[in-house]
Design an enzyme around this catalytic site. Structure first.
Site, PDB file in Angstrom:
ATOM      1  N   GLU A 142      35.840 -44.947  39.058  1.00  0.00           N
ATOM      2  CA  GLU A 142      34.615 -44.354  38.532  1.00  0.00           C
ATOM      3  C   GLU A 142      34.788 -43.848  37.094  1.00  0.00           C
ATOM      4  O   GLU A 142      34.045 -42.987  36.633  1.00  0.00           O
ATOM      5  CB  GLU A 142      34.136 -43.246  39.468  1.00  0.00           C
ATOM      6  CG  GLU A 142      33.649 -43.826  40.789  1.00  0.00           C
ATOM      7  CD  GLU A 142      33.494 -42.775  41.872  1.00  0.00           C
ATOM      8  OE1 GLU A 142      32.381 -42.259  41.997  1.00  0.00           O
ATOM      9  OE2 GLU A 142      34.464 -42.472  42.565  1.00  0.00           O
ATOM     10  N   SER A 189      30.675 -43.816  44.961  1.00  0.00           N
ATOM     11  CA  SER A 189      29.797 -44.837  44.395  1.00  0.00           C
ATOM     12  C   SER A 189      29.650 -46.057  45.291  1.00  0.00           C
ATOM     13  O   SER A 189      29.501 -47.175  44.803  1.00  0.00           O
ATOM     14  CB  SER A 189      30.290 -45.282  43.013  1.00  0.00           C
ATOM     15  OG  SER A 189      30.308 -44.194  42.137  1.00  0.00           O
ATOM     16  N   TYR A 191      22.856 -49.494  43.839  1.00  0.00           N
ATOM     17  CA  TYR A 191      23.007 -48.504  42.783  1.00  0.00           C
ATOM     18  C   TYR A 191      22.904 -49.106  41.396  1.00  0.00           C
ATOM     19  O   TYR A 191      23.006 -48.422  40.409  1.00  0.00           O
ATOM     20  CB  TYR A 191      24.317 -47.721  42.985  1.00  0.00           C
ATOM     21  CG  TYR A 191      24.177 -46.897  44.229  1.00  0.00           C
ATOM     22  CD1 TYR A 191      23.513 -45.676  44.181  1.00  0.00           C
ATOM     23  CD2 TYR A 191      24.597 -47.373  45.454  1.00  0.00           C
ATOM     24  CE1 TYR A 191      23.304 -44.936  45.329  1.00  0.00           C
ATOM     25  CE2 TYR A 191      24.404 -46.638  46.606  1.00  0.00           C
ATOM     26  CZ  TYR A 191      23.758 -45.426  46.541  1.00  0.00           C
ATOM     27  OH  TYR A 191      23.545 -44.709  47.673  1.00  0.00           O
ATOM     28  N   ARG A 195      27.376 -32.032  45.610  1.00  0.00           N
ATOM     29  CA  ARG A 195      26.165 -32.728  46.082  1.00  0.00           C
ATOM     30  C   ARG A 195      26.394 -33.256  47.495  1.00  0.00           C
ATOM     31  O   ARG A 195      27.414 -33.882  47.771  1.00  0.00           O
ATOM     32  CB  ARG A 195      25.813 -33.879  45.153  1.00  0.00           C
ATOM     33  CG  ARG A 195      24.382 -34.375  45.314  1.00  0.00           C
ATOM     34  CD  ARG A 195      24.120 -35.665  44.565  1.00  0.00           C
ATOM     35  NE  ARG A 195      24.660 -36.789  45.297  1.00  0.00           N
ATOM     36  CZ  ARG A 195      25.360 -37.774  44.742  1.00  0.00           C
ATOM     37  NH1 ARG A 195      25.627 -37.777  43.459  1.00  0.00           N
ATOM     38  NH2 ARG A 195      25.805 -38.769  45.485  1.00  0.00           N
ATOM     39  N   GLU A 220      28.374 -37.236  53.548  1.00  0.00           N
ATOM     40  CA  GLU A 220      29.533 -36.806  52.758  1.00  0.00           C
ATOM     41  C   GLU A 220      29.129 -35.759  51.743  1.00  0.00           C
ATOM     42  O   GLU A 220      27.947 -35.552  51.478  1.00  0.00           O
ATOM     43  CB  GLU A 220      30.135 -38.003  52.013  1.00  0.00           C
ATOM     44  CG  GLU A 220      29.153 -38.641  51.042  1.00  0.00           C
ATOM     45  CD  GLU A 220      29.807 -39.220  49.805  1.00  0.00           C
ATOM     46  OE1 GLU A 220      31.017 -39.067  49.600  1.00  0.00           O
ATOM     47  OE2 GLU A 220      29.065 -39.821  48.999  1.00  0.00           O
ATOM     48  N   ASN A 238      30.012 -34.728  47.711  1.00  0.00           N
ATOM     49  CA  ASN A 238      30.668 -35.103  46.451  1.00  0.00           C
ATOM     50  C   ASN A 238      31.030 -33.819  45.721  1.00  0.00           C
ATOM     51  O   ASN A 238      30.151 -33.076  45.295  1.00  0.00           O
ATOM     52  CB  ASN A 238      29.710 -35.939  45.601  1.00  0.00           C
ATOM     53  CG  ASN A 238      29.343 -37.229  46.315  1.00  0.00           C
ATOM     54  OD1 ASN A 238      30.111 -38.169  46.339  1.00  0.00           O
ATOM     55  ND2 ASN A 238      28.167 -37.254  46.958  1.00  0.00           N
ATOM     56  N   GLY A 273      28.089 -36.879  39.767  1.00  0.00           N
ATOM     57  CA  GLY A 273      27.831 -37.448  38.440  1.00  0.00           C
ATOM     58  C   GLY A 273      26.859 -36.585  37.646  1.00  0.00           C
ATOM     59  O   GLY A 273      25.958 -35.960  38.194  1.00  0.00           O
TER      60      GLY A 273
HETATM   61  N1  ADP Z   1      26.221 -44.144  58.571  1.00  0.00           N
HETATM   62  C1  ADP Z   1      25.422 -44.663  57.645  1.00  0.00           C
HETATM   63  N2  ADP Z   1      24.179 -45.071  57.971  1.00  0.00           N
HETATM   64  C2  ADP Z   1      23.352 -45.614  57.031  1.00  0.00           C
HETATM   65  N3  ADP Z   1      23.681 -45.779  55.749  1.00  0.00           N
HETATM   66  C3  ADP Z   1      24.907 -45.394  55.349  1.00  0.00           C
HETATM   67  C4  ADP Z   1      25.836 -44.816  56.275  1.00  0.00           C
HETATM   68  N4  ADP Z   1      26.969 -44.528  55.595  1.00  0.00           N
HETATM   69  C5  ADP Z   1      26.760 -44.907  54.318  1.00  0.00           C
HETATM   70  N5  ADP Z   1      25.519 -45.419  54.151  1.00  0.00           N
HETATM   71  C6  ADP Z   1      24.959 -45.928  52.895  1.00  0.00           C
HETATM   72  O1  ADP Z   1      26.012 -46.145  51.974  1.00  0.00           O
HETATM   73  C7  ADP Z   1      25.917 -45.249  50.860  1.00  0.00           C
HETATM   74  C8  ADP Z   1      27.299 -44.753  50.464  1.00  0.00           C
HETATM   75  O2  ADP Z   1      27.924 -44.083  51.533  1.00  0.00           O
HETATM   76  P1  ADP Z   1      28.619 -42.684  51.364  1.00  0.00           P
HETATM   77  O3  ADP Z   1      29.135 -42.261  52.691  1.00  0.00           O
HETATM   78  O4  ADP Z   1      27.694 -41.705  50.698  1.00  0.00           O
HETATM   79  O5  ADP Z   1      29.875 -43.012  50.431  1.00  0.00           O
HETATM   80  P2  ADP Z   1      30.108 -42.974  48.856  1.00  0.00           P
HETATM   81  O6  ADP Z   1      28.853 -42.513  48.191  1.00  0.00           O
HETATM   82  O7  ADP Z   1      31.224 -42.006  48.687  1.00  0.00           O
HETATM   83  O8  ADP Z   1      30.512 -44.350  48.484  1.00  0.00           O
HETATM   84  C9  ADP Z   1      24.988 -44.149  51.344  1.00  0.00           C
HETATM   85  O9  ADP Z   1      24.361 -43.515  50.261  1.00  0.00           O
HETATM   86  C10 ADP Z   1      24.041 -44.913  52.249  1.00  0.00           C
HETATM   87  O10 ADP Z   1      23.093 -45.636  51.502  1.00  0.00           O
HETATM   88 MG    MG Z   2      27.561 -40.957  48.693  1.00  0.00          MG
END
Ligand code: ADP
Ligand code: MG
Length: 316
Positions: A13, A149, A216, A255, A269, A271, A275
């Protein structure tokens, strides 16, 4: 004040960090501080000793900057820094550990099973996939324990797609998790000094919502802030987010990412260092609360942590 802005680093990142830091440096200068940008590398400790900043603003994302490593160094050097402390950063960066904490605290988070490469290679963990799949159902989400991300986040619509999703996630981390898929609205709650800011909703434009990384890319997702939710729903989501922030020991800012499913909001999760670019969600939420970017930087700076050890040695 002389404020060192830590940026860049070697995480995936890096580019986001450089964009966050550029804005932060401008804001600091506008506030009358002296911003000293430091692209973190081997000479980090030397640079910090040489520059002797009053405060360190950490604008790093991903492993290395957001996981407690840099925070630990700053504590050793007795330099106050922005954002959560070492323990909170380490917890937030480890999605598996964070989910355990949430579960224990009664914070809703999707069911999951953790998997590490050693168990896979040496303990025959692959043979448990059938049980895991039966427990989580399809589709399910596979992700590395520590990335941001959406890097390495994969979904598997059926049993056939699980091995490939695992390989992809293992390419980012030795530890991965398989998680129950939550169908619903995607929300982000920015928490500043323990207070939830207006909620941001991410709405994908196309129906390719299973390609999390593509979502994204600029223009493929619309962001709405404040999210259109009933007042009680907003309050509920914000309450869960601030409770998560506290449970994981965050301070300064962080966040919280959630999915609002059919019943309860589920925390994905936290953060620890979100960002701060011109398209980032945290500044968007602050703006909606009437806090412009310069004021936001001022608030984050004001909350910079003192090293707990030096607090402990203050005279009573
Ligand atoms: N259990 C879940 N059910 C539905 N969508 C998910 C799930 N886990 C992740 N996502 C999707 O993937 C994105 C990234 O996952 P996340 O756990 O926030 O990890 P990171 O942002 O650290 O890569 C989320 O914002 C969501 O859009
Ligand atoms: Mg996330």
């Amino acid at each position: 004040m002389r404020v060192a802005v830590l940026k860049g680093g070697r995480s995936l990142e890096r580019e986001v960090s450089l964009r966050s830091a550029a804005r932060v440096e401008d804001a600091l200068n506008a506030l009358g501080h002296e911003a000293i940008g430091i692209d973190v590398g081997r000479d980090l400790v030397d640079r910090l000793r040489e520059e002797r900043p009053d405060v360190v603003f950490i604008a790093l994302h991903g492993p290395g900057g957001e996981d407690g490593t840099v925070q630990e160094l700053l504590e050793i050097l007795d330099l106050p820094y922005t954002g959560p402390g070492v323990a909170a950063c380490a917890l937030c960066m480890d999605k598996i550990a964070a989910k355990h904490e949430m579960r224990t605290a009664g914070i809703p988070t999707p069911d999951w099973a953790a998997f590490n490469a050693t168990a896979f290679r040496e303990l025959g963990a692959a043979d448990t996939l059938e049980e895991i799949e039966a427990r989580l159902g399809f589709p399910l989400v596979v992700k590395p324990a520590s990335q941001g991300s959406s890097l390495g986040v994969e979904f598997a619509a059926s049993r056939q797609e699980v091995p490939q999703a695992l390989v992809a996630a293992f390419s980012y981390d030795e530890r991965v998790l398989l998680e129950r898929y939550v169908k619903g609205r995607e929300l982000a709650v920015s928490v500043l000094d323990g207070e939830a800011l207006p909620i941001v909703e991410a709405i994908p434009r196309q129906e390719d919502f299973f390609n999390f990384e593509a979502r994204y890319e600029i223009g493929r997702t619309d962001y709405v802030c404040p999210a259109e939710l009933a007042a009680e729903e907003t309050a509920r989501v914000q309450e869960i987010a601030t409770r998560t922030y506290e449970t994981l020991g965050c301070s300064g800012f962080a966040r919280v990412d959630l999915m609002l499913g059919a019943d309860e909001p589920q925390v994905l999760e936290v953060n620890a260092i979100p960002g701060l670019t011109d398209t980032s969600l945290f500044p968007m939420a602050a703006e909606a609360a009437g806090i412009d970017f310069t004021q936001l930087v001022e608030r984050i700076l004001a909350s910079a942590r003192q090293r707990p050890a030096s607090e402990a040695t203050l005279p009573a």
